[in-house]
Scaffold this motif. Structure first.
Motif, PDB file in Angstrom:
ATOM      1  N   ALA A 133      10.098   6.020  31.607  1.00  0.00           N
ATOM      2  CA  ALA A 133       9.408   5.010  32.421  1.00  0.00           C
ATOM      3  C   ALA A 133      10.159   3.680  32.378  1.00  0.00           C
ATOM      4  O   ALA A 133      10.216   2.966  33.377  1.00  0.00           O
ATOM      5  CB  ALA A 133       7.965   4.851  31.951  1.00  0.00           C
ATOM      6  N   THR A 134      10.754   3.366  31.236  1.00  0.00           N
ATOM      7  CA  THR A 134      11.513   2.116  31.108  1.00  0.00           C
ATOM      8  C   THR A 134      12.677   2.088  32.090  1.00  0.00           C
ATOM      9  O   THR A 134      12.880   1.095  32.804  1.00  0.00           O
ATOM     10  CB  THR A 134      12.037   1.950  29.665  1.00  0.00           C
ATOM     11  OG1 THR A 134      10.917   1.919  28.777  1.00  0.00           O
ATOM     12  CG2 THR A 134      12.850   0.680  29.511  1.00  0.00           C
ATOM     13  N   LEU A 135      13.432   3.181  32.154  1.00  0.00           N
ATOM     14  CA  LEU A 135      14.566   3.222  33.084  1.00  0.00           C
ATOM     15  C   LEU A 135      14.089   3.221  34.528  1.00  0.00           C
ATOM     16  O   LEU A 135      14.708   2.576  35.386  1.00  0.00           O
ATOM     17  CB  LEU A 135      15.437   4.448  32.807  1.00  0.00           C
ATOM     18  CG  LEU A 135      16.235   4.401  31.506  1.00  0.00           C
ATOM     19  CD1 LEU A 135      16.966   5.718  31.282  1.00  0.00           C
ATOM     20  CD2 LEU A 135      17.206   3.238  31.500  1.00  0.00           C
ATOM     21  N   VAL A 136      13.000   3.909  34.804  1.00  0.00           N
ATOM     22  CA  VAL A 136      12.444   3.910  36.162  1.00  0.00           C
ATOM     23  C   VAL A 136      12.092   2.486  36.589  1.00  0.00           C
ATOM     24  O   VAL A 136      12.428   2.058  37.696  1.00  0.00           O
ATOM     25  CB  VAL A 136      11.221   4.849  36.261  1.00  0.00           C
ATOM     26  CG1 VAL A 136      10.440   4.612  37.546  1.00  0.00           C
ATOM     27  CG2 VAL A 136      11.657   6.310  36.160  1.00  0.00           C
ATOM     28  N   ARG A 137      11.420   1.745  35.705  1.00  0.00           N
ATOM     29  CA  ARG A 137      11.065   0.351  36.030  1.00  0.00           C
ATOM     30  C   ARG A 137      12.318  -0.482  36.284  1.00  0.00           C
ATOM     31  O   ARG A 137      12.362  -1.273  37.226  1.00  0.00           O
ATOM     32  CB  ARG A 137      10.237  -0.277  34.905  1.00  0.00           C
ATOM     33  CG  ARG A 137       8.818   0.194  34.833  1.00  0.00           C
ATOM     34  CD  ARG A 137       7.972  -0.656  33.896  1.00  0.00           C
ATOM     35  NE  ARG A 137       8.557  -0.865  32.588  1.00  0.00           N
ATOM     36  CZ  ARG A 137       8.380  -0.062  31.531  1.00  0.00           C
ATOM     37  NH1 ARG A 137       7.634   1.028  31.650  1.00  0.00           N
ATOM     38  NH2 ARG A 137       8.938  -0.337  30.376  1.00  0.00           N
ATOM     39  N   GLN A 138      13.335  -0.320  35.452  1.00  0.00           N
ATOM     40  CA  GLN A 138      14.566  -1.095  35.616  1.00  0.00           C
ATOM     41  C   GLN A 138      15.259  -0.776  36.936  1.00  0.00           C
ATOM     42  O   GLN A 138      15.706  -1.677  37.638  1.00  0.00           O
ATOM     43  CB  GLN A 138      15.511  -0.850  34.440  1.00  0.00           C
ATOM     44  CG  GLN A 138      15.026  -1.452  33.147  1.00  0.00           C
ATOM     45  CD  GLN A 138      15.899  -1.068  31.954  1.00  0.00           C
ATOM     46  OE1 GLN A 138      16.752  -0.197  32.039  1.00  0.00           O
ATOM     47  NE2 GLN A 138      15.653  -1.725  30.826  1.00  0.00           N
ATOM     48  N   ALA A 140      13.905   0.484  39.665  1.00  0.00           N
ATOM     49  CA  ALA A 140      13.074  -0.010  40.772  1.00  0.00           C
ATOM     50  C   ALA A 140      13.186  -1.528  40.907  1.00  0.00           C
ATOM     51  O   ALA A 140      13.272  -2.053  42.015  1.00  0.00           O
ATOM     52  CB  ALA A 140      11.625   0.411  40.568  1.00  0.00           C
ATOM     53  N   LYS A 141      13.189  -2.218  39.781  1.00  0.00           N
ATOM     54  CA  LYS A 141      13.271  -3.682  39.814  1.00  0.00           C
ATOM     55  C   LYS A 141      14.567  -4.155  40.465  1.00  0.00           C
ATOM     56  O   LYS A 141      14.593  -5.173  41.153  1.00  0.00           O
ATOM     57  CB  LYS A 141      13.172  -4.244  38.395  1.00  0.00           C
ATOM     58  CG  LYS A 141      13.166  -5.744  38.330  1.00  0.00           C
ATOM     59  CD  LYS A 141      12.968  -6.237  36.909  1.00  0.00           C
ATOM     60  CE  LYS A 141      12.881  -7.740  36.888  1.00  0.00           C
ATOM     61  NZ  LYS A 141      12.647  -8.251  35.531  1.00  0.00           N
ATOM     62  N   LEU A 142      15.629  -3.390  40.280  1.00  0.00           N
ATOM     63  CA  LEU A 142      16.931  -3.751  40.841  1.00  0.00           C
ATOM     64  C   LEU A 142      17.145  -3.161  42.230  1.00  0.00           C
ATOM     65  O   LEU A 142      18.251  -3.206  42.768  1.00  0.00           O
ATOM     66  CB  LEU A 142      18.053  -3.329  39.889  1.00  0.00           C
ATOM     67  CG  LEU A 142      18.038  -4.050  38.535  1.00  0.00           C
ATOM     68  CD1 LEU A 142      19.045  -3.428  37.580  1.00  0.00           C
ATOM     69  CD2 LEU A 142      18.283  -5.543  38.713  1.00  0.00           C
ATOM     70  N   THR A 159       7.891   0.152  44.775  1.00  0.00           N
ATOM     71  CA  THR A 159       8.495  -0.652  45.847  1.00  0.00           C
ATOM     72  C   THR A 159       7.602  -1.827  46.191  1.00  0.00           C
ATOM     73  O   THR A 159       8.059  -2.973  46.309  1.00  0.00           O
ATOM     74  CB  THR A 159       8.760   0.215  47.092  1.00  0.00           C
ATOM     75  OG1 THR A 159       9.677   1.256  46.726  1.00  0.00           O
ATOM     76  CG2 THR A 159       9.363  -0.612  48.219  1.00  0.00           C
ATOM     77  N   GLN A 160       6.298  -1.571  46.334  1.00  0.00           N
ATOM     78  CA  GLN A 160       5.333  -2.634  46.652  1.00  0.00           C
ATOM     79  C   GLN A 160       5.278  -3.665  45.519  1.00  0.00           C
ATOM     80  O   GLN A 160       5.243  -4.876  45.769  1.00  0.00           O
ATOM     81  CB  GLN A 160       3.952  -2.044  46.864  1.00  0.00           C
ATOM     82  CG  GLN A 160       3.822  -1.194  48.109  1.00  0.00           C
ATOM     83  CD  GLN A 160       2.549  -0.367  48.127  1.00  0.00           C
ATOM     84  OE1 GLN A 160       1.786  -0.346  47.158  1.00  0.00           O
ATOM     85  NE2 GLN A 160       2.324   0.333  49.233  1.00  0.00           N
ATOM     86  N   LYS A 161       5.274  -3.192  44.284  1.00  0.00           N
ATOM     87  CA  LYS A 161       5.152  -4.081  43.126  1.00  0.00           C
ATOM     88  C   LYS A 161       6.338  -5.046  43.063  1.00  0.00           C
ATOM     89  O   LYS A 161       6.158  -6.240  42.830  1.00  0.00           O
ATOM     90  CB  LYS A 161       5.061  -3.243  41.850  1.00  0.00           C
ATOM     91  CG  LYS A 161       4.771  -4.000  40.591  1.00  0.00           C
ATOM     92  CD  LYS A 161       3.389  -4.568  40.504  1.00  0.00           C
ATOM     93  CE  LYS A 161       2.328  -3.564  40.197  1.00  0.00           C
ATOM     94  NZ  LYS A 161       1.049  -4.200  39.819  1.00  0.00           N
TER      95      LYS A 161
END
Length: 164
Positions: A133-138, A140-142, A159-161
Motif C-alpha cells: 500500500a505504501t508503494l501504491v500511495r507513492q 499514485a501521488k506522483l 486519482t481523485q484523492k
C-alpha cells in the motif's frame, strides 16, 4: 462452531495483494473480520469510513464473500482485537522471507499472550508479491498508473484523492 479469522492491516488503500489474501482467507474460515488498525501518530490517506467502504466494495466482488466479511477498527494489540472479534486465527499474508521472519516473531509473541489464537500464514500469489500500500500511495501521488496494483474503484479513488 463458526470459524472466525481476523485479518489485520491498515488497508490504506486496499490493494490486489489484500484481495488475494482475503480470498484465501475466505477459503479457510467461515467469517473474516478485517481489522483496520489505527495509530494516533499516523495520518492515513483515506479515512476509516473510506477504507471500510473500499473493503466492502472489494468483498462484494469476491466469490462466496456475501455476509462473511465484516470490518472493525482497533488501536491496541492485534491479538487482543482478534480475541474481541471472536477469532480463533489471525490471518497474515506473506510476500517474502523478510515478511516471514517478522511475522514468525509476531506469531510467537501473540501465541504466548493468547495461546488459543493461532496465526495462519497465507502466501501471496506471484503477481501480488511486490505490491505494498505504501508503494501504491507513492506511485499514485506522483501521477503514476496504479491500475495493476489495486481494484479499479481504488485506482479511481486514488486519482481523485491526489487531484484535490
Amino acid at each position: 462452531m463458526i470459524r472466525i479469522g481476523f485479518f489485520p492491516g491498515s488497508f490504506d488503500p486496499i490493494t490486489n495483494g489484500h484481495a488475494d489474501i482475503l480470498a484465501g482467507a475466505l477459503a479457510l474460515v467461515d467469517r473474516v473480520v478485517v481489522g483496520i488498525g489505527t495509530h494516533p501518530g499516523k495520518a492515513p490517506l483515506f479515512s476509516f469510513d473510506e477504507r471500510v467502504a473500499m473493503i466492502g466494495e472489494l468483498a462484494s466482488t469476491l466469490a462466496d464473500a456475501a455476509g462473511r466479511v465484516e470490518v472493525t477498527a482497533f488501536d491496541g494489540l492485534t491479538v487482543t482485537a482478534a480475541g474481541a472479534a471472536g477469532a480463533t486465527v489471525i490471518l497474515r499474508g506473506l510476500r517474502d522471507a523478510t515478511d516471514f521472519d517478522y511475522e514468525m516473531q509476531l506469531a510467537g509473541m501473540n501465541g504466548m499472550m493468547h495461546p488459543a489464537i493461532r496465526t495462519i500464514f497465507l502466501p501471496a500469489s506471484p503477481e501480488t508479491r511486490p505490491i505494498t500500500a505504501t508503494l501504491v500511495r507513492q506511485i499514485a501521488k506522483l501521477g503514476g498508473d496504479v491500475s495493476a496494483f489495486v481494484p479499479p474503484f481504488v485506482a479511481r479513488k486514488l486519482t481523485q484523492k491526489f487531484a484535490s
